[in-house]
Enzyme design. Structure first.
Site, short mmCIF file in Angstrom:
data_model
loop_
_atom_site.label_atom_id
_atom_site.label_comp_id
_atom_site.label_asym_id
_atom_site.label_seq_id
_atom_site.Cartn_x
_atom_site.Cartn_y
_atom_site.Cartn_z
CG HIS A 214 -5.22 1.57 -9.91
ND1 HIS A 214 -5.37 0.56 -10.82
CD2 HIS A 214 -5.48 1.05 -8.70
CE1 HIS A 214 -5.68 -0.54 -10.17
NE2 HIS A 214 -5.76 -0.29 -8.88
NE ARG A 321 -6.18 0.51 -4.48
CZ ARG A 321 -7.42 0.96 -4.19
NH1 ARG A 321 -7.58 1.96 -3.37
NH2 ARG A 321 -8.47 0.38 -4.75
NE ARG A 358 -3.64 -4.21 -2.95
CZ ARG A 358 -4.44 -3.63 -3.84
NH1 ARG A 358 -5.64 -4.14 -4.07
NH2 ARG A 358 -4.06 -2.57 -4.49
CD GLU A 457 -7.66 -8.25 -6.54
OE1 GLU A 457 -8.08 -7.10 -6.74
OE2 GLU A 457 -6.51 -8.47 -6.13
CG ASN A 480 -12.21 -1.27 -7.69
OD1 ASN A 480 -13.40 -1.03 -7.53
ND2 ASN A 480 -11.26 -0.71 -6.96
CG ASP A 481 -8.59 -5.85 -10.29
OD1 ASP A 481 -8.51 -5.37 -11.43
OD2 ASP A 481 -7.78 -5.59 -9.39
NE ARG A 491 -9.34 -1.21 -11.82
CZ ARG A 491 -8.88 -1.53 -10.62
NH1 ARG A 491 -8.55 -2.79 -10.34
NH2 ARG A 491 -8.77 -0.64 -9.68
CB CYS A 528 -11.29 -3.10 0.03
SG CYS A 528 -10.44 -4.33 -0.95
C1 PEP Z 1 -10.15 -4.02 -6.29
O1 PEP Z 1 -9.72 -4.62 -7.28
O2 PEP Z 1 -11.38 -3.89 -6.04
C2 PEP Z 1 -9.22 -3.40 -5.32
C3 PEP Z 1 -9.65 -2.89 -4.20
O3 PEP Z 1 -7.92 -3.36 -5.66
P1 PEP Z 1 -7.32 -2.32 -6.72
O4 PEP Z 1 -8.37 -1.32 -7.06
O5 PEP Z 1 -6.12 -1.70 -6.10
O6 PEP Z 1 -6.97 -3.21 -7.87
MG MG Z 2 -7.65 -5.16 -7.38
#
Ligand code: PEP
Ligand code: MG
Length: 592
Positions: A214, A321, A358, A457, A480-481, A491, A528
Site C-alpha cells: 500500500h 479506499r 469501498r 480478490e 493486487n490481493d 504483496r 481496480c
Molecule cells: C486489490 O486488492 O487489488 C485492491 C484494489 O485493493 P487494495 O490494493 O486496497 O487491497
Molecule cells: Mg485488496
C-alpha cells in the site's frame, strides 16, 4: 563516489535531488517540517521530555537505594547510570538541535535522525561493550519519544532547506535555491505516505516493500518517481547526498557524476515531453478502433483526490479506499458526521460522475496506526482484515454504512465491499446495509440509493462467482490481493517480489473467468488492482473482455492511448491463446 542501488520500480519517472533521510520505522514517528517560528518550542519539547525521563530514572534510583542488594541486581543500577549518562550527553542534544534549527524537522524526527547518526558511530566501535550500548541509546530514545507523545505540533508544509553545503551538483544544476528533495526511509507506512502527500518531495526510496504494497500504491497516486525494496538504501545513502531515482528501471544512483547527471536530466525532459503528448488525449473519448467504449475510472485515497481524478479525465471513481480516513488517528475512528462530510466532498468533487466507495479495508500492510501495529498475528494478510474487521464490529460498520448512504443523497454512489469470501458474510453484510437504512429512516435522515458491489480478490470468491452474481449489482476485481492469495506471495515482501507475477496462468484464468461469467450475467465488471493502470496489460485485459478499468489518475491517459490503438476483435483470440500458455508473456509493443 557514484554507486547504484537496485530495487523495484513502483512509480515511473526520473527524479534528481538531495536525500532527506527519515528514521527507521522501528521507532515510528511523525515526520514533518516546522516553521522557523516553532524552532524553540520544538527544542523545548525534546528538552522537557528528556528532563521527564531523567527525573523518572532518578526516582527509580532512589527507590532502588531503599532496597537491599538482593532485590536490586548491580547491573540494574549500572544500567540506569548509563541511561542517565546517555540522556545528558551534550553531543546528542546538540545533534537534535541541529536537525530542528537547521533542517526544520519536527522534534520526533530530529531525535530519531540523531539516533541514527549516533547509532552508526556505535556500530563502528571496536569495543564490544561500547558497541552494545547502542541498544541502550535506542531504549532511552524510545522513552523520550513516549514522553513527548501528546504534545505534538501541527503538520506543516515543508519549507526551504537551511544550512546545506553547496556541492558540485548544485552548481551544475544551477539550482541552489530550490533543489528537489528525495525521501529515503527504511519503510514508510501508508499513513506516513499520506502525510507526505501534502509535501514537496520529488521522489522516494525505501529499503523494503513490494510493488503492490500500500505504500507503493500511495506513491503511485502521488505520481512521483519511487523505488521500493532498495535494500540498505537508508544505510548507504547519507543525509543530503545527491541521488537520482530512475522510477522506470527501479534504480537509484547515489552521488552521480556530472555525465550521469546530464544523462538523467535528458531522460527527465523526455518524460516531460511524453506527458505533454499524452495531455492532448484528455478530451478524446476512450474508444477502441472497433468502436468499443471503455470506461476509465480513478482510484483515490482522499476526498480531495477527486479533483485530480477529474483533471486526468476519469469518468468516475472506481475505488475510493476509505480506510485512509481511518488511519493515523491513534485509534480514534472518524464518526458518522465526519465520514459523511468526507464522502460527500468526494461525491460533489466528481460533479455528478459516479463514486465507488469501498468500505474500510484495514489490516495486513494497512495498519490503522503505526503505533498500533499488531505483530501478534503472524499472518495479518490472512487475518481480521477488511470486511472481516467490519463484521467483527457492527457498530463501527453501521456508522460507515450510514455515512455512505447519506452521501449518496448528493450524487451517484456505488458501495463496494472488500475481501468477501463466504455466502454468510455476504448475507450479514446485506443485512447490515438494510439495518443502516432503517436506522436512518428512524432518525428521519435523508439518504440516497446505492448500487452494491463486491471485490473479487480472493481465489475462493473468483471460483464461486455464482453466489456473488446473485447478490451484487456489480463486481470489481482486486488483482493486487488476488495475485497475493492465488500465488501465496506476500504483496508487501520484497524478498519474494520476483514471484509476485500478474501473468501467472492461474491468475489470468481467474481474471478472465470473472470477466466472462460476469458479463454473461449482464453484470458490470471492473478491475481496480494495479494491473488496470499497467499499460503493458491493457491489450490483454481488453482481449479478455474487460471494459472498465480503475487506476491512479496519473495512469489514465497512458492507458487511454493503448485503448485508442486497440482492436478487440483481434485481441480476443490472442488473449485466449496467451492464457492457455504455461508461461504467458506479453511481448513489448512498439511505442512512441
Ligand atoms: C486489490 O486488492 O487489488 C485492491 C484494489 O485493493 P487494495 O490494493 O486496497 O487491497
Ligand atoms: Mg485488496
Amino acid at each position: 563516489m557514484t554507486f547504484a542501488i537496485h530495487g523495484l520500480a513502483v512509480a515511473r519517472g526520473i527524479a534528481i535531488g538531495r536525500a532527506v533521510l527519515v528514521a527507521s520505522s522501528r521507532l515510528d514517528v511523525a515526520h514533518y517540517f516546522i516553521e522557523p517560528a516553532q524552532v524553540s518550542a520544538e527544542i523545548n519539547r525534546v528538552r522537557d521530555a528528556r528532563d521527564a525521563v531523567v527525573a523518572e530514572i532518578r526516582r527509580l534510583q532512589t527507590s532502588i537505594g531503599h532496597m537491599g542488594p538482593k532485590e536490586t541486581p548491580q547491573e540494574l543500577s549500572a544500567l540506569l547510570d548509563v541511561h542517565l549518562m546517555l540522556l545528558q550527553d551534550q553531543e546528542l542534544a546538540a545533534g537534535v538541535q541541529h536537525w530542528i534549527k537547521d533542517r526544520l524537522y519536527n522534534a520526533e524526527w530530529a531525535l530519531t535522525s540523531q539516533l541514527d547518526v549516533v547509532a552508526r558511530q556505535f556500530d563502528e566501535m571496536e569495543d564490544d561493550y561500547l558497541r552494545e550500548r547502542k541498544a541502550d541509546l535506542e531504549q532511552i530514545t524510545e522513552k523520550v519519544l513516549r514522553a513527548m507523545r501528546g504534545v505534538s505540533s501541527p503538520l506543516i508544509q515543508p519549507l526551504g532547506r537551511a544550512g546545506r553545503q553547496t556541492s558540485q551538483q548544485d552548481l551544475l544544476l544551477d539550482d541552489t535555491v530550490d533543489v528537489p528533495l528525495i525521501l529515503v526511509a527504511h519503510d514508510l507506512s501508508p499513513a506516513d505516505m499520506l502525510q507526505f502527500k501534502q509535501s514537496v518531495f520529488a521522489g522516494f526510496i525505501t529499503d523494503v516493500g513490494g510493488k503492490t504494497s500500500h505504500t507503493a500504491i500511495v506513491a503511485r497516486s502521488l505520481d512521483i518517481p519511487a523505488v521500493v525494496g532498495a535494500r540498505l538504501s537508508s544505510h548507504l545513502i547519507q543525509q543530503d547526498d545527491w541521488v537520482v531515482i530512475d522510477g522506470n528501471a527501479g534504480v537509484v544512483v547515489v552521488d552521480p557524476s556530472p555525465i550521469i547527471l546530464a544523462e538523467y536530466g535528458f531522460k527527465q525532459r523526455q518524460v516531460e515531453l511524453q506527458r505533454g503528448r499524452l495531455a492532448r488525449l484528455l478530451h478524446t473519448p476512450a474508444m477502441t478502433l472497433d468502436g468499443q467504449k471503455i470506461e476509465l475510472l480513478a482510484n483515490i485515497e482522499m476526498p480531495d483526490d477527486a479533483s485530480s481524478a477529474l483533471k486526468a479525465g476519469a469518468v468516475g471513481v472506481g475505488l475510493f479506499r476509505s480506510e485512509f480516513l481511518f488511519m493515523g488517528r491513534h485509534g480514534k475512528l472518524p464518526n458518522e458526521e465526519e465520514q459523511y462530510l468526507a464522502y460527500r466532498r468526494a461525491v460533489e468533487g466528481m460533479q455528478g460522475l459516479p463514486v465507488t466507495i469501498r468500505t474500510v479495508d484495514v489490516g495486513a500492510d494497512k495498519p490503522l496506526d503505526d503505533t498500533l501495529r499488531d505483530d501478534a498475528h503472524l499472518n495479518p494478510a490472512l487475518g481480521l482484515r477488511a470486511i472481516r474487521w467490519s463484521l467483527a464490529d457492527p457498530a463501527m460498520f453501521l456508522t460507515q454504512l450510514r455515512a455512505i448512504l447519506r452521501a449518496a443523497a448528493h450524487g451517484q454512489v456505488h458501495l463496494l465491499i472488500p475481501m468477501l469470501v463466504h455466502a454468510r458474510e455476504i448475507r450479514q453484510t446485506m443485512a447490515l446495509i438494510d439495518h443502516a437504512r432503517v436506522q436512518l429512516d428512524n432518525r428521519g435522515v435523508a439518504y440516497g440509493p446505492v448500487k452494491i458491489g463486491a471485490m473479487i480478490e480472493i481465489p475462493a470468491a473468483a471460483l464461486t462467482l455464482k453466489v456473488f452474481l446473485k447478490y451484487f449489482d456489480f463486481l470489481s476485481i482486486g488483482t493486487n490481493d488476488l495475485i497475493q492469495y492465488t500465488l501465496a506471495i506476500d504483496r508487501a515482501d520484497e524478498s519474494v517480489a520476483h514471484l509476485y507475477d500478474p501473468m501467472h496462468p492461474a491468475v489470468l484464468r481467474l481474471v478472465a473467468n470473472t470477466i466472462a461469467e460476469g458479463h454473461a450475467q449482464g453484470k458490470p465488471i471492473s478491475l481496480c488492482g494495479e494491473m488496470a493502470g499497467d499499460v503493458s496489460m491493457t491489450r490483454m485485459l481488453l482481449g479478455m473482455g474487460l471494459r472498465s478499468f480503475s487506476m491512479h489518475p496519473a495512469q489514465i491517459l497512458a492507458v487511454k492511448q493503448e485503448v485508442l490503438r486497440a482492436d478487440t476483435n483481434k485481441l480476443a483470440p490472442w488473449a485466449t491463446e496467451l492464457i492457455a500458455e504455461d508461461e504467458p508473456m506479453i511481448k513489448p509493443q512498439k511505442t512512441d
